[in-house]
Design an enzyme around this catalytic site. Structure first.
Site, PDB file in Angstrom:
ATOM      1  N   CYS A 147      48.664  98.015  52.963  1.00 13.47           N
ATOM      2  CA  CYS A 147      48.441  97.905  54.407  1.00 13.47           C
ATOM      3  C   CYS A 147      47.672  99.108  54.958  1.00 13.47           C
ATOM      4  O   CYS A 147      46.702  98.962  55.701  1.00 13.47           O
ATOM      5  CB  CYS A 147      49.783  97.770  55.113  1.00 13.47           C
ATOM      6  SG  CYS A 147      51.033  98.938  54.516  1.00 13.47           S
ATOM      7  N   HIS A 199      52.737 101.513  61.175  1.00 12.36           N
ATOM      8  CA  HIS A 199      52.259 102.843  60.782  1.00 12.36           C
ATOM      9  C   HIS A 199      51.320 103.347  61.887  1.00 12.36           C
ATOM     10  O   HIS A 199      50.747 102.543  62.637  1.00 12.36           O
ATOM     11  CB  HIS A 199      51.416 102.775  59.501  1.00 12.36           C
ATOM     12  CG  HIS A 199      52.101 102.212  58.303  1.00 12.36           C
ATOM     13  ND1 HIS A 199      53.224 102.763  57.744  1.00 12.36           N
ATOM     14  CD2 HIS A 199      51.779 101.163  57.512  1.00 12.36           C
ATOM     15  CE1 HIS A 199      53.567 102.077  56.658  1.00 12.36           C
ATOM     16  NE2 HIS A 199      52.714 101.093  56.497  1.00 12.36           N
TER      17      HIS A 199
HETATM   18  P1  NAD Z   1      59.977  92.135  49.570  1.00 17.37           P
HETATM   19  O1  NAD Z   1      61.039  92.858  48.843  1.00 17.37           O
HETATM   20  O2  NAD Z   1      60.117  91.891  51.029  1.00 17.37           O
HETATM   21  O3  NAD Z   1      59.735  90.710  48.905  1.00 17.37           O
HETATM   22  C1  NAD Z   1      59.635  90.541  47.522  1.00 17.37           C
HETATM   23  C2  NAD Z   1      60.208  89.191  47.146  1.00 17.37           C
HETATM   24  O4  NAD Z   1      60.057  88.987  45.744  1.00 17.37           O
HETATM   25  C3  NAD Z   1      61.700  89.067  47.440  1.00 17.37           C
HETATM   26  O5  NAD Z   1      61.932  87.814  48.057  1.00 17.37           O
HETATM   27  C4  NAD Z   1      62.345  89.134  46.068  1.00 17.37           C
HETATM   28  O6  NAD Z   1      63.529  88.378  46.032  1.00 17.37           O
HETATM   29  C5  NAD Z   1      61.279  88.497  45.214  1.00 17.37           C
HETATM   30  N1  NAD Z   1      61.335  88.873  43.791  1.00 17.37           N
HETATM   31  C6  NAD Z   1      61.810  90.001  43.238  1.00 17.37           C
HETATM   32  N2  NAD Z   1      61.640  89.967  41.916  1.00 17.37           N
HETATM   33  C7  NAD Z   1      61.061  88.792  41.627  1.00 17.37           C
HETATM   34  C8  NAD Z   1      60.649  88.181  40.423  1.00 17.37           C
HETATM   35  N3  NAD Z   1      60.788  88.783  39.251  1.00 17.37           N
HETATM   36  N4  NAD Z   1      60.046  86.961  40.498  1.00 17.37           N
HETATM   37  C9  NAD Z   1      59.881  86.325  41.686  1.00 17.37           C
HETATM   38  N5  NAD Z   1      60.276  86.883  42.854  1.00 17.37           N
HETATM   39  C10 NAD Z   1      60.838  88.098  42.821  1.00 17.37           C
HETATM   40  O7  NAD Z   1      58.636  92.913  49.245  1.00 17.37           O
HETATM   41  P2  NAD Z   1      57.322  92.981  50.142  1.00 17.37           P
HETATM   42  O8  NAD Z   1      57.511  94.015  51.190  1.00 17.37           O
HETATM   43  O9  NAD Z   1      56.915  91.625  50.531  1.00 17.37           O
HETATM   44  O10 NAD Z   1      56.296  93.603  49.108  1.00 17.37           O
HETATM   45  C11 NAD Z   1      55.628  92.813  48.149  1.00 17.37           C
HETATM   46  C12 NAD Z   1      54.396  93.557  47.694  1.00 17.37           C
HETATM   47  O11 NAD Z   1      53.546  93.728  48.829  1.00 17.37           O
HETATM   48  C13 NAD Z   1      54.633  94.955  47.142  1.00 17.37           C
HETATM   49  O12 NAD Z   1      53.641  95.226  46.167  1.00 17.37           O
HETATM   50  C14 NAD Z   1      54.414  95.835  48.342  1.00 17.37           C
HETATM   51  O13 NAD Z   1      54.090  97.154  48.009  1.00 17.37           O
HETATM   52  C15 NAD Z   1      53.268  95.115  49.001  1.00 17.37           C
HETATM   53  N6  NAD Z   1      53.107  95.377  50.423  1.00 17.37           N
HETATM   54  C16 NAD Z   1      54.193  95.386  51.256  1.00 17.37           C
HETATM   55  C17 NAD Z   1      53.999  95.639  52.598  1.00 17.37           C
HETATM   56  C18 NAD Z   1      55.144  95.698  53.557  1.00 17.37           C
HETATM   57  O14 NAD Z   1      55.035  96.278  54.607  1.00 17.37           O
HETATM   58  N7  NAD Z   1      56.278  95.121  53.293  1.00 17.37           N
HETATM   59  C19 NAD Z   1      52.713  95.867  53.095  1.00 17.37           C
HETATM   60  C20 NAD Z   1      51.634  95.797  52.224  1.00 17.37           C
HETATM   61  C21 NAD Z   1      51.836  95.555  50.890  1.00 17.37           C
END
Ligand code: NAD
Length: 343
Positions: A140, A220
């Site tokens: 992000c 942020h």
């Molecule tokens: P999150 O924890 O909210 O969601 C992840 C999901 O994946 C959960 O529902 C979890 O149950 C599921 N999961 C976990 N292990 C799994 C597996 N082995 N197989 C299938 N599903 C599985 O995470 P998020 O915040 O959505 O982040 C996801 C990615 O996006 C990360 O790489 C993070 O760095 C990136 N990201 C997050 C944000 C943010 O603000 N949240 C912003 C930009 C990028």
């Protein structure tokens, strides 16, 4: 129709699923969950077939009234492309599966550049993603930096960027993360990873970043200082921001000077999940003198990367060769018009 699977239906995955479902040229063939929680019920409500990472949990899902369509592997087989939105460092463990099935996949910014070997931002390198098997949509913060740095670079040439990131401590739904009463230098060392991450998209940009985490969940905030190669005009920078499909301008007339008021604005606009897909650049903070440009921008961490994922899908599938057209299609399907058009 491009068949898209979302592996990891969490903060990012559920947003990407809805954004994909809104597009005319793609559809969601499945989403995956690890356990039957509230988000799994939202997947059911949306009509997305639910797949699970661990088939031994199938009885728990069924007991909760959630039909299981199959395993993550079954889901991937049904898709043309997988958006991997599992937590950081989990995504890379799925790569052998995507390779085995010969599927295209997109990872998020929590993974290293090396997982895909190509880091994406619609504004900067859409064309280079056309036909690629693997792509990583940058984080992000990096997305927000790339959009504005690229815009200024094309107009004036960027000699150097110095950016300080004041990062949210957690997403609103994350109850176990903090801090709750501290400013945490993350990292203490300089530069933070954000500068090198920008260079995975734009290797020619000289940039130094510093970062800290504060007790807030909404957005942020970046304090950005850019040294340009040519003299920079404040009026022209504001014009460039106004014209950009994903740069938002927070005008003085809105009386907004905080992330809290910005999120309130997004809620009142009835944005889905009060998401701000655009950079929110504070007009009054835009300062230009000679070759120096400074401003504050707020970045909604849960949202700006969502629209980038949709464009990455189109590029990788070769469905649209023109990045600007993809961006326009993505935005239009989401009825997303940057905030400056509302005040
Ligand atoms: P999150 O924890 O909210 O969601 C992840 C999901 O994946 C959960 O529902 C979890 O149950 C599921 N999961 C976990 N292990 C799994 C597996 N082995 N197989 C299938 N599903 C599985 O995470 P998020 O915040 O959505 O982040 C996801 C990615 O996006 C990360 O790489 C993070 O760095 C990136 N990201 C997050 C944000 C943010 O603000 N949240 C912003 C930009 C990028």
């Amino acid at each position: 129709m491009i068949k898209v699977a979302i592996n990891g239906y969490g903060t990012v995955g559920k947003r990407v699923a809805d954004a994909v479902a809104a597009q005319k040229d793609m559809k969601v063939v499945g989403v995956s969950k690890t356990r039957p929680n509230a988000e799994a019920f939202i997947a059911k409500q949306r009509g997305y077939p639910l797949y699970i990472a661990d088939m031994s949990k199938k009885p728990a899902f069924e007991k909760a009234g959630l039909a299981v369509a199959g395993s993550v592997e079954d889901m991937c087989k049904a898709a043309d492309i997988i958006v991997d939105a599992t937590p950081g460092d989990v995504g890379k463990t799925n790569k052998p599966l995507y390779e085995k099935l010969g599927k295209k996949a997109i990872w998020q910014g929590g993974e290293d550049h090396e997982v895909a070997g190509f880091s994406f931002n619609s504004d900067c390198n859409y064309k280079d993603a056309i036909g690629k098997q693997f792509v990583r949509v940058v984080s992000c913060n990096t997305t927000g930096l790339c959009r504005i740095i690229n815009t200024i670079d094309k107009e004036y040439g960027v000699a150097h960027v110095h950016a300080i990131m004041v990062r949210r401590g957690s997403d609103p739904g994350e109850i176990k993360k903090g801090p709750i009463d501290a400013v945490v230098l993350d990292p203490v060392t300089v530069p933070s990873h954000h500068g090198p991450d920008v260079q995975t998209v734009m290797p020619h940009i000289s940039i130094t970043t510093m970062a800290m985490i504060v007790p807030t969940t909404m957005m942020h905030l970046h304090a950005v200082q850019i040294t340009t190669k040519k003299d920079v005009s404040r009026e022209r920078v504001i014009e460039l921001i106004n014209r950009h499909p994903r740069l938002g301008l927070v005008k003085k007339s809105a009386g907004v000077k905080s992330t809290a008021e910005l999120k309130e604005f997004a809620m009142d606009l009835n944005r889905p999940r009060s998401d701000l897909y655009e950079n929110c650049i504070f007009e009054d903070s835009v300062y230009a003198k000679g070759k120096e440009l400074c401003f504050f921008q707020a970045i909604h961490q849960e949202a700006d990367i969502v629209v980038e994922n949709v464009d990455a899908i189109r590029a990788m599938m070769g469905a649209e060769k023109d990045g600007a057209k993809s961006v326009a299609a993505t935005n239009a399907a989401l009825k997303f018009i940057p905030i400056q058009n509302y005040h």
